[in-house]
Design a protein around this motif. Structure first.
Motif, PDB file in Angstrom:
ATOM      1  N   GLY A  25       0.814  -1.217   0.000  1.00 19.55           N
ATOM      2  CA  GLY A  25       0.000   0.000   0.000  1.00 19.55           C
ATOM      3  C   GLY A  25       0.837   1.250   0.000  1.00 19.55           C
ATOM      4  O   GLY A  25       0.552   2.217  -0.719  1.00 19.55           O
ATOM      5  N   ARG A  26       1.916   1.250   0.792  1.00 22.56           N
ATOM      6  CA  ARG A  26       2.790   2.426   0.851  1.00 22.56           C
ATOM      7  C   ARG A  26       3.468   2.674  -0.491  1.00 22.56           C
ATOM      8  O   ARG A  26       3.579   3.817  -0.940  1.00 22.56           O
ATOM      9  CB  ARG A  26       3.851   2.218   1.939  1.00 22.56           C
ATOM     10  CG  ARG A  26       4.853   3.359   2.066  1.00 22.56           C
ATOM     11  CD  ARG A  26       5.943   3.009   3.063  1.00 22.56           C
ATOM     12  NE  ARG A  26       6.868   4.111   3.246  1.00 22.56           N
ATOM     13  CZ  ARG A  26       7.917   4.352   2.473  1.00 22.56           C
ATOM     14  NH1 ARG A  26       8.159   3.563   1.422  1.00 22.56           N
ATOM     15  NH2 ARG A  26       8.720   5.375   2.707  1.00 22.56           N
ATOM     16  N   THR A  27       3.914   1.611  -1.148  1.00 24.70           N
ATOM     17  CA  THR A  27       4.613   1.756  -2.426  1.00 24.70           C
ATOM     18  C   THR A  27       3.703   2.379  -3.475  1.00 24.70           C
ATOM     19  O   THR A  27       4.099   3.309  -4.194  1.00 24.70           O
ATOM     20  CB  THR A  27       5.115   0.387  -2.907  1.00 24.70           C
ATOM     21  OG1 THR A  27       6.001  -0.164  -1.930  1.00 24.70           O
ATOM     22  CG2 THR A  27       5.850   0.519  -4.230  1.00 24.70           C
ATOM     23  N   VAL A  28       2.473   1.885  -3.577  1.00 29.06           N
ATOM     24  CA  VAL A  28       1.530   2.438  -4.551  1.00 29.06           C
ATOM     25  C   VAL A  28       1.207   3.886  -4.217  1.00 29.06           C
ATOM     26  O   VAL A  28       1.104   4.748  -5.100  1.00 29.06           O
ATOM     27  CB  VAL A  28       0.255   1.585  -4.604  1.00 29.06           C
ATOM     28  CG1 VAL A  28      -0.777   2.209  -5.538  1.00 29.06           C
ATOM     29  CG2 VAL A  28       0.585   0.170  -5.064  1.00 29.06           C
ATOM     30  N   SER A  29       1.067   4.191  -2.920  1.00 26.49           N
ATOM     31  CA  SER A  29       0.764   5.564  -2.515  1.00 26.49           C
ATOM     32  C   SER A  29       1.923   6.509  -2.838  1.00 26.49           C
ATOM     33  O   SER A  29       1.706   7.653  -3.264  1.00 26.49           O
ATOM     34  CB  SER A  29       0.454   5.593  -1.018  1.00 26.49           C
ATOM     35  OG  SER A  29       0.148   6.899  -0.597  1.00 26.49           O
ATOM     36  N   VAL A  30       3.156   6.034  -2.632  1.00 25.53           N
ATOM     37  CA  VAL A  30       4.326   6.863  -2.979  1.00 25.53           C
ATOM     38  C   VAL A  30       4.360   7.127  -4.485  1.00 25.53           C
ATOM     39  O   VAL A  30       4.662   8.244  -4.929  1.00 25.53           O
ATOM     40  CB  VAL A  30       5.623   6.177  -2.505  1.00 25.53           C
ATOM     41  CG1 VAL A  30       6.851   6.876  -3.082  1.00 25.53           C
ATOM     42  CG2 VAL A  30       5.691   6.187  -0.984  1.00 25.53           C
ATOM     43  N   LEU A  31       4.029   6.100  -5.282  1.00 29.49           N
ATOM     44  CA  LEU A  31       3.950   6.296  -6.729  1.00 29.49           C
ATOM     45  C   LEU A  31       2.929   7.389  -7.061  1.00 29.49           C
ATOM     46  O   LEU A  31       3.212   8.305  -7.850  1.00 29.49           O
ATOM     47  CB  LEU A  31       3.558   4.987  -7.408  1.00 29.49           C
ATOM     48  CG  LEU A  31       3.284   5.052  -8.914  1.00 29.49           C
ATOM     49  CD1 LEU A  31       4.535   5.469  -9.677  1.00 29.49           C
ATOM     50  CD2 LEU A  31       2.756   3.714  -9.426  1.00 29.49           C
ATOM     51  N   GLY A  32       1.747   7.315  -6.445  1.00 27.04           N
ATOM     52  CA  GLY A  32       0.742   8.346  -6.674  1.00 27.04           C
ATOM     53  C   GLY A  32       1.205   9.717  -6.223  1.00 27.04           C
ATOM     54  O   GLY A  32       0.909  10.725  -6.870  1.00 27.04           O
ATOM     55  N   PHE A 186      -4.223   6.161  -2.417  1.00 32.20           N
ATOM     56  CA  PHE A 186      -4.414   6.279  -0.970  1.00 32.20           C
ATOM     57  C   PHE A 186      -5.393   5.221  -0.464  1.00 32.20           C
ATOM     58  O   PHE A 186      -5.297   4.778   0.689  1.00 32.20           O
ATOM     59  CB  PHE A 186      -4.920   7.678  -0.603  1.00 32.20           C
ATOM     60  CG  PHE A 186      -3.852   8.727  -0.638  1.00 32.20           C
ATOM     61  CD1 PHE A 186      -2.772   8.668   0.221  1.00 32.20           C
ATOM     62  CD2 PHE A 186      -3.925   9.788  -1.524  1.00 32.20           C
ATOM     63  CE1 PHE A 186      -1.774   9.631   0.199  1.00 32.20           C
ATOM     64  CE2 PHE A 186      -2.944  10.756  -1.563  1.00 32.20           C
ATOM     65  CZ  PHE A 186      -1.860  10.684  -0.705  1.00 32.20           C
ATOM     66  N   GLY A 187      -6.339   4.818  -1.323  1.00 33.13           N
ATOM     67  CA  GLY A 187      -7.241   3.737  -0.935  1.00 33.13           C
ATOM     68  C   GLY A 187      -6.488   2.445  -0.667  1.00 33.13           C
ATOM     69  O   GLY A 187      -6.798   1.714   0.291  1.00 33.13           O
ATOM     70  N   LEU A 188      -5.480   2.153  -1.479  1.00 33.84           N
ATOM     71  CA  LEU A 188      -4.689   0.948  -1.260  1.00 33.84           C
ATOM     72  C   LEU A 188      -3.834   1.086   0.003  1.00 33.84           C
ATOM     73  O   LEU A 188      -3.642   0.120   0.744  1.00 33.84           O
ATOM     74  CB  LEU A 188      -3.806   0.668  -2.477  1.00 33.84           C
ATOM     75  CG  LEU A 188      -3.202  -0.739  -2.561  1.00 33.84           C
ATOM     76  CD1 LEU A 188      -4.287  -1.803  -2.487  1.00 33.84           C
ATOM     77  CD2 LEU A 188      -2.403  -0.907  -3.851  1.00 33.84           C
ATOM     78  N   ALA A 189      -3.307   2.300   0.252  1.00 36.28           N
ATOM     79  CA  ALA A 189      -2.559   2.527   1.489  1.00 36.28           C
ATOM     80  C   ALA A 189      -3.461   2.327   2.702  1.00 36.28           C
ATOM     81  O   ALA A 189      -3.042   1.769   3.727  1.00 36.28           O
ATOM     82  CB  ALA A 189      -1.973   3.933   1.487  1.00 36.28           C
ATOM     83  N   PHE A 190      -4.709   2.789   2.606  1.00 42.98           N
ATOM     84  CA  PHE A 190      -5.674   2.605   3.698  1.00 42.98           C
ATOM     85  C   PHE A 190      -5.917   1.119   3.926  1.00 42.98           C
ATOM     86  O   PHE A 190      -5.936   0.647   5.069  1.00 42.98           O
ATOM     87  CB  PHE A 190      -6.982   3.319   3.348  1.00 42.98           C
ATOM     88  CG  PHE A 190      -8.012   3.289   4.440  1.00 42.98           C
ATOM     89  CD1 PHE A 190      -8.113   4.332   5.337  1.00 42.98           C
ATOM     90  CD2 PHE A 190      -8.887   2.222   4.567  1.00 42.98           C
ATOM     91  CE1 PHE A 190      -9.061   4.311   6.354  1.00 42.98           C
ATOM     92  CE2 PHE A 190      -9.843   2.188   5.569  1.00 42.98           C
ATOM     93  CZ  PHE A 190      -9.926   3.234   6.467  1.00 42.98           C
ATOM     94  N   TYR A 191      -6.099   0.368   2.847  1.00 45.04           N
ATOM     95  CA  TYR A 191      -6.317  -1.082   2.967  1.00 45.04           C
ATOM     96  C   TYR A 191      -5.116  -1.760   3.635  1.00 45.04           C
ATOM     97  O   TYR A 191      -5.272  -2.627   4.495  1.00 45.04           O
ATOM     98  CB  TYR A 191      -6.570  -1.690   1.593  1.00 45.04           C
ATOM     99  CG  TYR A 191      -6.562  -3.202   1.594  1.00 45.04           C
ATOM    100  CD1 TYR A 191      -7.642  -3.921   2.085  1.00 45.04           C
ATOM    101  CD2 TYR A 191      -5.445  -3.903   1.125  1.00 45.04           C
ATOM    102  CE1 TYR A 191      -7.621  -5.311   2.104  1.00 45.04           C
ATOM    103  CE2 TYR A 191      -5.420  -5.284   1.138  1.00 45.04           C
ATOM    104  CZ  TYR A 191      -6.511  -5.987   1.633  1.00 45.04           C
ATOM    105  OH  TYR A 191      -6.479  -7.355   1.656  1.00 45.04           O
ATOM    106  N   GLY A 192      -3.909  -1.357   3.247  1.00 42.44           N
ATOM    107  CA  GLY A 192      -2.723  -1.967   3.826  1.00 42.44           C
ATOM    108  C   GLY A 192      -2.605  -1.716   5.312  1.00 42.44           C
ATOM    109  O   GLY A 192      -2.190  -2.594   6.074  1.00 42.44           O
ATOM    110  N   ALA A 193      -2.980  -0.493   5.757  1.00 43.87           N
ATOM    111  CA  ALA A 193      -2.846  -0.155   7.171  1.00 43.87           C
ATOM    112  C   ALA A 193      -4.035  -0.617   8.003  1.00 43.87           C
ATOM    113  O   ALA A 193      -3.930  -0.735   9.227  1.00 43.87           O
ATOM    114  CB  ALA A 193      -2.684   1.362   7.321  1.00 43.87           C
TER     115      ALA A 193
END
Length: 413
Positions: A25-32, A186-193
């Motif tokens: 989730g963090r990796t995808v959010s950093v990309l965004g 950020f939705g994926l980061a939310f899911y990861g956390a």
């Protein structure tokens, strides 16, 4: 040494499914985030054709972190860090959605765009101190450095991919789509956390307001190892950060070729990715203090040699070496901070680390630009690299604890 042990240590991915989801989730959010950074710069320039306004983008991103960072750290040290991070992630996603809406509709004043960027940065300043406790709470002590290295290599990889991907998407679909993709990230980061356990402070919670901030600052002032780690980072960035000098050095030494200039920043990032990908021996060594000191001195020495290089290819190789040294120093510094800071103070100390990481390069760019204006780009590079090496040597001499094995049980506040 086997090739497997030379590569980055991936034990945290195998032993902790929670960390694995969090990292994805963090990796995808950093990309965004990198896509949005490019998109905002593009939009503001397109709206104003003014370098003053594009410079204001950096100010909108940095000021909330500097102004609110320590207070956000104190709040994170009073609450469940998981909930704080999730709330901050939702706030950032809402800001990206609003940026997407204005991107699709148009006709929004540039000040409104910068305000949304600043609010999003403020939510980021809140989430970063909470996220600072995740790795040491999720992983065994001997895997903390490996977890931080995995975060570093994925983050730097997204720094390489994000701007290029944003350029393509801007050309194909426009600014609204880029902002919308960031909101989805950020939705994926939310899911990861969301799968994290509750993470309240271990120990006495932070006092409210200024008192809690002052408690964190007193810890930093009194803890020689953590203080030395942050001072070393400031020495490397404030005294020798080179990015503002690249256009002038390129003109002075390499004929002003724009292709060379474009490769300078890429060389730093490529060196960082390569060093972190091969960080297995260093993270297993469990001696982050000496590693950080050596890497920081190597950063300064590489910049000195870059200032003397007469060949563009040699210059790029030296910048790659500098990037490798910087990435190694960052992982080592974060390992020191996260293994030597009591959990009850970790939000505030992480916030201070974030501020140092944000303010140091900015001040270093100002220092380099002013000195180059009075002398030359080469002089600014050489003097900055030399001052960096001397400052790191001074920290190593005056803080012998940094030369010891400093990865272990957190110290008491």
């Amino acid at each position: 040494m086997s090739l497997a042990r030379s590569l980055i240590d991936v034990r945290p991915l195998r032993t902790s499914p929670v960390f694995r989801r969090l990292l994805i989730g963090r990796t995808v959010s950093v990309l965004g985030g990198f896509m949005t950074m490019v998109t905002v710069m593009y939009q503001v320039w397109d709206m104003t054709r003014s370098t003053a306004w594009t410079g204001a983008v950096g100010l909108a991103q940095a000021l909330p972190l500097v102004v609110f960072g320590l207070f956000a750290g104190a709040w994170a040290d009073r609450a469940d860090r998981r909930r704080v991070f999730l709330a901050a992630t939702v706030g950032q996603a809402v800001c990206s959605l609003l940026l997407a809406v204005q991107g699709f509709t148009g006709h929004v004043p540039v000040a409104a765009v910068l305000l949304l960027v600043a609010v999003q940065s403020a939510f980021g300043a809140l989430g970063a101190p909470a996220a600072g406790v995740f790795v040491p709470r999720l992983l065994p002590k001997e895997q903390v450095a490996a977890g931080l290295a995995l975060q570093q290599v994925t983050g730097q990889s997204m720094m390489l991919l994000g701007p290029a991907l944003a350029g393509l998407l801007l050309g194909w679909f426009g600014i609204g789509v880029c902002y919308l993709l960031d909101a989805l990230s950020f939705g994926l980061a939310f899911y990861g956390a969301r799968g994290l356990p509750a993470l309240p402070p271990q120990g006495e919670p932070s006092r409210a307001g200024v008192h809690g901030v002052l408690d964190g600052l007193r810890f930093l002032a009194g803890h020689r190892v953590v203080r030395g780690a942050l001072v070393t980072d400031l020495a490397a960035t404030v005294l020798s950060f080179p990015v503002s000098l690249f256009p002038l050095v390129n003109a002075e030494r390499f004929g002003g070729d724009p292709r060379t200039l474009g490769l300078f920043l890429s060389a730093l990032a490529v060196g960082g990715v390569a060093a972190t990908a091969l960080s297995g021996p260093l993270t297993r060594l469990a001696r982050p203090g000496p590693v950080m000191l050596c890497a920081s001195a190597t950063w300064g020495a590489a910049l000195i040699l870059f200032g003397l290089a007469g060949s563009p290819w040699l210059g790029l190789a030296l910048l790659a070496l500098a990037g490798a040294a910087d990435a190694t120093a960052v992982v080592s510094r974060s390992t020191i901070v996260q293994t030597r800071t009591p959990d009850a103070l970790l939000g505030r100390v992480t916030a201070a680390e974030q501020i140092v990481g944000q303010a140091g390069p900015s001040l270093g760019n100002v220092r380099g630009g002013l000195l180059a204006g009075w002398t030359s780009g080469t002089t600014a590079l050489l003097s900055g690299g030399l001052l960096c090496v001397l400052a790191v040597a001074a920290v190593a001499t005056t803080t012998p604890e940094l030369r010891d094995r400093v990865s272990g049980t957190p110290d008491e506040a």
